[in-house]
Write a protein that holds these residues in place. Structure first.
Motif, mmCIF file in Angstrom:
data_model
loop_
_atom_site.group_PDB
_atom_site.id
_atom_site.type_symbol
_atom_site.label_atom_id
_atom_site.label_comp_id
_atom_site.label_asym_id
_atom_site.label_seq_id
_atom_site.Cartn_x
_atom_site.Cartn_y
_atom_site.Cartn_z
ATOM 1 N N ALA A 259 0.852 -1.190 0.000
ATOM 2 C CA ALA A 259 0.000 0.000 0.000
ATOM 3 C C ALA A 259 0.888 1.240 0.000
ATOM 4 C CB ALA A 259 -0.907 0.023 1.228
ATOM 5 N N VAL A 260 0.252 2.373 -0.205
ATOM 6 C CA VAL A 260 0.909 3.651 0.064
ATOM 7 C C VAL A 260 0.632 3.991 1.521
ATOM 8 C CG1 VAL A 260 1.048 6.089 -0.504
ATOM 9 C CG2 VAL A 260 0.648 4.405 -2.322
ATOM 10 N N PHE A 261 1.675 4.263 2.268
ATOM 11 C CA PHE A 261 1.561 4.572 3.683
ATOM 12 C C PHE A 261 1.671 6.088 3.873
ATOM 13 C CE2 PHE A 261 1.748 0.625 6.255
ATOM 14 C CZ PHE A 261 1.752 -0.280 5.218
ATOM 15 N N TYR A 262 0.743 6.638 4.660
ATOM 16 C CA TYR A 262 0.689 8.059 4.943
ATOM 17 C C TYR A 262 0.806 8.297 6.440
ATOM 18 C CZ TYR A 262 -1.479 8.308 0.294
ATOM 19 O OH TYR A 262 -1.751 8.199 -1.045
ATOM 20 N N CYS A 263 1.551 9.340 6.810
ATOM 21 C CA CYS A 263 1.522 9.773 8.200
ATOM 22 C C CYS A 263 0.683 11.039 8.288
ATOM 23 C CB CYS A 263 2.927 10.009 8.749
ATOM 24 S SG CYS A 263 3.896 11.282 7.914
ATOM 25 N N ALA A 264 0.131 11.259 9.471
ATOM 26 C CA ALA A 264 -0.754 12.395 9.671
ATOM 27 C C ALA A 264 -0.692 12.838 11.119
ATOM 28 C CB ALA A 264 -2.179 12.010 9.281
ATOM 29 N N ALA A 265 -1.008 14.097 11.355
ATOM 30 C CA ALA A 265 -0.955 14.666 12.699
ATOM 31 C C ALA A 265 -2.333 15.153 13.122
ATOM 32 C CB ALA A 265 0.040 15.817 12.750
#
Length: 125
Positions: A92-98
């Motif tokens: 998958a495409v992995f995303y980080c978020a705040a």
């Protein structure tokens, strides 16, 4: 402006490991929980893991618990996702978020204010 830069993705064989990094700037990092989400082709973006502002609390999706470990270093404004025993279905495409929220709110992508650009993880079987 706020920036989250995800890195560390790549191609790995099943059973292998990768460590993703999420470097943040432009925000008071210790005031935000950070989550990792992933999106496989044709599927919705889903929660993977999250860590509280201080790093004392962590949350995992059932599908990755025991294989993935999230951690953070507030001194360097970085969050890590150590991924072990990778499976083809982790591709998958992995995303980080705040997020300024806490607790169970970490699991819901609508609660995140800032997102990184994503890093591709491909696990070959």
């Amino acid at each position: 402006q706020v920036q989250l830069v995800a890195s560390g993705g790549g191609l790995v064989q099943a059973g292998g490991s990768l460590r993703l990094s999420c470097a943040a700037s432009g925000l008071i990092f210790s005031s935000y929980g950070v989550g990792w989400f992933r999106q496989a082709p044709g599927k919705e973006r889903e929660f993977v893991a999250a860590i509280s502002r201080s790093g004392t609390s962590t949350y995992y999706a059932a599908s990755v618990k025991g294989r993935f470990t999230i951690s953070r270093d507030n001194a360097s404004n970085t969050v890590y996702l150590q991924m072990n025993s990778l499976k083809a279905e982790d591709t998958a495409v992995f995303y980080c978020a705040a997020t300024p929220y806490s607790g169970r709110s970490y699991m819901f992508l609508g609660n995140y204010d800032y997102w990184g650009q994503g890093t591709q993880v491909t696990v070959s079987s």
